[in-house]
Every structure is written in structure tokens, then in C-alpha cells.
Design an enzyme around this catalytic site. Structure first.
Site, PDB file in Angstrom:
ATOM      1  NE  ARG A  72       0.121   1.614   3.514  1.00  0.00           N
ATOM      2  CZ  ARG A  72       0.947   2.441   3.806  1.00  0.00           C
ATOM      3  NH1 ARG A  72       2.425   2.055   4.220  1.00  0.00           N
ATOM      4  NH2 ARG A  72       0.669   3.722   3.790  1.00  0.00           N
ATOM      5  N   GLY A  73      -0.064   2.518  -0.326  1.00  0.00           N
ATOM      6  CA  GLY A  73       0.891   3.564  -0.464  1.00  0.00           C
ATOM      7  C   GLY A  73       1.423   3.493  -2.322  1.00  0.00           C
ATOM      8  CB  ALA A  74       0.264   7.333  -3.766  1.00  0.00           C
ATOM      9  NE  ARG A 119      -6.616   0.644  -1.377  1.00  0.00           N
ATOM     10  CZ  ARG A 119      -6.013   1.133  -0.586  1.00  0.00           C
ATOM     11  NH1 ARG A 119      -4.573   1.399  -0.532  1.00  0.00           N
ATOM     12  NH2 ARG A 119      -6.271   1.978   0.754  1.00  0.00           N
ATOM     13  CD  GLN A 130      -2.605   2.438   7.064  1.00  0.00           C
ATOM     14  OE1 GLN A 130      -3.427   3.388   7.905  1.00  0.00           O
ATOM     15  NE2 GLN A 130      -3.585   2.438   5.735  1.00  0.00           N
ATOM     16  CG  ASP A 173      -3.456   7.991  -1.031  1.00  0.00           C
ATOM     17  OD1 ASP A 173      -3.216   8.038  -0.421  1.00  0.00           O
ATOM     18  OD2 ASP A 173      -2.722   6.410  -1.794  1.00  0.00           O
ATOM     19  CG  ASN A 221      -1.961  11.527   2.578  1.00  0.00           C
ATOM     20  OD1 ASN A 221      -1.600  10.550   1.944  1.00  0.00           O
ATOM     21  ND2 ASN A 221      -2.018  11.521   3.850  1.00  0.00           N
ATOM     22  CE  LYS A 222      -5.313   5.169   4.628  1.00  0.00           C
ATOM     23  NZ  LYS A 222      -6.236   4.723   4.154  1.00  0.00           N
TER      24      LYS A 222
HETATM   25  O1  MRU Z   1      -4.433   2.998   2.493  1.00  0.00           O
HETATM   26  P1  MRU Z   1      -3.209   3.519   2.332  1.00  0.00           P
HETATM   27  O2  MRU Z   1      -1.952   2.819   3.252  1.00  0.00           O
HETATM   28  O3  MRU Z   1      -2.307   2.933   0.509  1.00  0.00           O
HETATM   29  O4  MRU Z   1      -2.848   4.637   1.951  1.00  0.00           O
HETATM   30  C1  MRU Z   1      -1.747   5.675   2.351  1.00  0.00           C
HETATM   31  C2  MRU Z   1      -1.096   6.594   1.957  1.00  0.00           C
HETATM   32  O5  MRU Z   1      -2.150   7.670   2.565  1.00  0.00           O
HETATM   33  C3  MRU Z   1      -0.267   7.783   1.826  1.00  0.00           C
HETATM   34  O6  MRU Z   1      -0.079   8.504   2.753  1.00  0.00           O
HETATM   35  C4  MRU Z   1      -0.083   7.922   0.652  1.00  0.00           C
HETATM   36  O7  MRU Z   1      -0.214   6.746  -0.020  1.00  0.00           O
HETATM   37  C5  MRU Z   1       1.114   8.514  -0.322  1.00  0.00           C
HETATM   38  S1  MRU Z   1       1.945   7.035   0.159  1.00  0.00           S
HETATM   39  C6  MRU Z   1       4.050   8.073  -0.236  1.00  0.00           C
END
Ligand code: MRU
Length: 370
Positions: free
Chosen positions: A57-59, A100, A207, A248, A258-259
Site C-alpha cells: 500500500r502507499g501510492a 483501488r 498505518q 494519493d 490522503n489518508k
Molecule cells: O490506504 P493506504 O495505506 O494505501 O494510504 C496511504 C496514504 O494515504 C499515504 O499517505 C499515501 O499513499 C502517500 S504514500 C507516499
């Protein structure tokens, strides 16, 4: 590095390609911090599920996983005709892309792979596959370079001893190395900046607690874990000099998804006069999306709020649950967007146009455009 030589989580690749097994290898992030387990993904369904269930996970990391993933899948596609190969490529690409919706890096990486595929029309499929592999490797390599550049620009916004708050995990585990929001922290750590970091735990999937606090602890960074609802208090106390978060998808006007919970931290930062920075590789800036209003926000199952992490449900069975995975921080709450070409400040659209023009002209990450 062999498994026996890996000492900390920082020694593991978030995503890698196992050529021999024709598999994408990831560290299963749902098991962290208790268990460090590498898993191999070989089928489209395995890759899709790993992304959907946040094993990766994470963009930036899901972009890299999808790029390696589609490459791995090309081994099972028709090899004798470009038409049939490309049809199957498109089908699998769409499937992976559906895992996603919010992080633009997923479709961005898959589109890059598709462009390579199309540019190879007329060549033997084996040659197209070789080029696809190269492209996936470049996507990962560029991510490392870009994150480091973001770190250098971000580091100029803070000073030694500062308190930094971050939300979710935009760290190494969300990218290939350095992370985005953590890049200034890691570069500062290398240079003896002695930051004091506050990591929001990040309900409901934790996270921040499971990944960011873990990464930073393992790297020797001074990190304090707080629940999401404590961030206003630590800001009010004057313990936070800057907030760095990842994102994201950034819309053309600077609104940043973002999250979930990020916009609350931004509102508190505004209230207490703390600068709020979004760290965004240009791959996360989506000029085709005019404002945050148009960003599709992923909604996830209710059980992540009511049951996950608990031995029994923490809510009445009949209760309604709303579980959006992301929120959009209004650009007016953002002090600056830290990219690999410098810090963009309002008006964002003009700034983004300048950096994309520079990128188009072949400027390398780290070159300050603004
Ligand atoms: O649902 P996730 O854990 O994939 O969410 C991730 C985030 O919101 C991060 O802050 C974002 O992807 C940036 S990662 C460099």
C-alpha cells in the site's frame, strides 16, 4: 541482501521482482510490525488482492507493484500476435487498476506500461516484454530518486531539533526508499538534525502505528506515537513545528487526497499556526482532475472500523458505519506541496504547469524549478 543479513525493516525491499520465479515479491504489510514475511505474487488475482487488502500500500508502492505485476502477467499472454497480446494486456491492466481508485499512481504506472507496449507494436512480443521489464525497473528507480529530491527540498523547510507530525505511512514502506513525507526526516537523521517526530496512529488501519512508528523506531528516529485525536493537543502545546504528509492524488488546484484524517490535522495546523506540507511526487499530481471534488474516494468495509484488531466487535452489530479511506485537504489549508522540483505554493495550478514543463524538457529530479 539475503534474508539472514536483514537487520531492520529498512533492509527489506517494499516491492521487488523475482525473475527466476516470475513473481512480484512484497513484504506483507498487514503482518507488520509483528512478522516480517515476504510473499510472492504470481497471478492477477494475487496481485489484485495484495493491493486491495493493503499487503502492499502507499501510492508509489502500489504503482511499482502494478508495473512489476503486469510485466509478470505478460508471460502468460499470447506471444505470437501483437493484437492478441495487447488485448490481454489491456484486460489485465484494467483488472489491476480496479483494485483501488484513489491513488493515481496505480493507473499512472499501468498507463506508462501500456505506452511501452503500444510503442512496441510490430516488434516480437519477447522484445516488448523485455522493454516492459525495463520500464517497471525505471518506475522503481525513479521513485527512489524522486523521494530523495523531495527529502532535500522538505529538509529546507525545517531546522534541527524541530517537532514534525505525520499522518498515515508515507514512508519507505509506501515507496521504494526514503518515502515521501518521511524523506526529510530520514535525510535529517543522516545529518544529525535530531527531529522529534509525532506519528498519528491513523485509524482504522493503523498505518501510522504499525508502519511509520515501526520504520522510524528501527531507523533510530525519536518518534512518539499518538492517537489521531491527540494531534491538536500536541500542536497547541507548541511541540510541532511542521506537518509533513503524503498524498494519493493532488488535483490541479492543489486539493490533496490522503489518508482519512489528514484534513483534520491540516485544520488543527491552521488553527495553531503550524505549517502544513504535502509531499507529492509529480506522478501523484493529476492535472486531469480539476479540484478535490472530482477525486473518487475509496470506501472500505465496515468491519475495519468495528472489528479489525479487536478480539471481539467494538460496536453494536446493527450500527451503520461510514468508512472512507481518504479525505481531501483543501488547498487553502496547505502551506506548500513539496515535489521533486521544489516546493509549489499557491496558486498551485501555475506552479504545477511550470514543473511539468520542466519535466517535459528533461529536467532531472532535484533541480529546483520554483
Ligand atoms: O490506504 P493506504 O495505506 O494505501 O494510504 C496511504 C496514504 O494515504 C499515504 O499517505 C499515501 O499513499 C502517500 S504514500 C507516499
Amino acid at each position: 541482501m539475503g534474508a539472514d543479513q536483514k537487520n531492520t525493516i529498512m533492509d527489506y525491499d517494499t516491492v521487488s521482482l523475482d525473475e527466476e520465479q516470475n513473481a512480484v515479491v512484497i513484504i506483507d504489510q498487514t503482518l507488520l510490525p509483528q512478522t516480517r514475511k515476504l510473499i510472492s505474487l504470481k497471478t492477477a488475482q494475487e496481485i489484485w488482492e495484495a493491493i486491495y487488502f493493503l499487503k502492499v500500500r502507499g501510492a508509489p508502492a502500489i504503482g511499482v507493484a502494478a508495473a512489476y505485476g503486469i510485466y509478470v502477467l505478460t508471460a502468460g499472454m499470447p506471444q505470437d500476435s501483437f493484437g492478441e497480446f495487447y488485448r490481454e494486456f489491456q484486460r489485465q491492466k484494467e483488472y489491476l487498476d480496479s483494485a483501488r481508485p484513489t491513488a493515481v499512481n496505480l493507473s499512472w504506472a499501468l498507463n506508462r506500461m501500456e505506452q511501452v507496449c503500444l510503442a512496441g507494436r510490430g516488434l516480437p512480443v519477447a522484445e516488448i516484454r523485455r522493454r516492459l521489464r525495463e520500464e517497471a525497473v525505471s518506475i522503481q528507480r525513479e521513485d527512489i530518486e524522486v523521494c530523495r529530491a523531495i527529502g532535500e527540498f522538505g529538509l529546507k523547510l525545517v531546522k534541527p531539533g524541530d517537532g514534525i507530525l505525520t499522518h498515515c505511512n508515507a514512508g519507505k514502506l509506501a515507496a521504494s526508499r526514503y518515502g515521501t513525507a518521511t524523506a526529510p526526516i530520514y535525510l535529517g537523521q543522516e545529518r544529525g538534525y535530531a527531529f522529534r517526530v509525532f506519528a498519528d496512529e491513523t485509524r482504522p488501519l493503523l498505518q501510522g502505528a504499525r508502519l511509520t512508528a515501526y520504520e522510524l523506531c528501527q531507523s533510530g528516529v525519536d518518534v512518539t506515537l499518538i492517537c489521531d485525536n491527540m494531534s491538536a493537543l500536541v500542536m497547541k502545546k507548541g511541540w510541532v513545528n511542521a506537518v509533513f504528509v503524503g498524498c494519493d492524488r493532488v488535483a490541479a488546484n492543489g486539493d490533496a487526497a490522503n489518508k482519512i484524517g489528514t484534513s483534520l490535522a491540516a485544520a488543527a495546523a491552521r488553527l495553531y499556526g503550524v505549517p502544513f506540507y504535502v509531499c507529492a511526487p509529480t506522478s501523484t499530481i493529476d492535472m486531469a482532475t480539476p479540484t478535490g471534488e472530482e477525486i473518487v474516494i475509496e470506501e472500505r468495509p465496515a468491519r475495519e472500523v468495528t472489528d479489525l484488531w479487536y478480539t471481539h466487535s467494538m460496536a453494536p452489530k446493527e450500527v451503520k458505519v461510514f468508512n472512507p479511506a481518504f479525505d481531501v485537504t483543501d488547498h487553502t489549508l496547505i502551506s506548500g506541496i513539496v515535489t521533486e522540483y521544489g516546493v509549489v505554493r499557491a496558486p498551485y495550478k501555475e506552479g504545477f504547469e511550470k514543473i511539468f514543463a520542466a519535466k517535459q524538457n528533461g529536467e532531472k529530479p532535484g533541480r529546483q524549478i520554483l
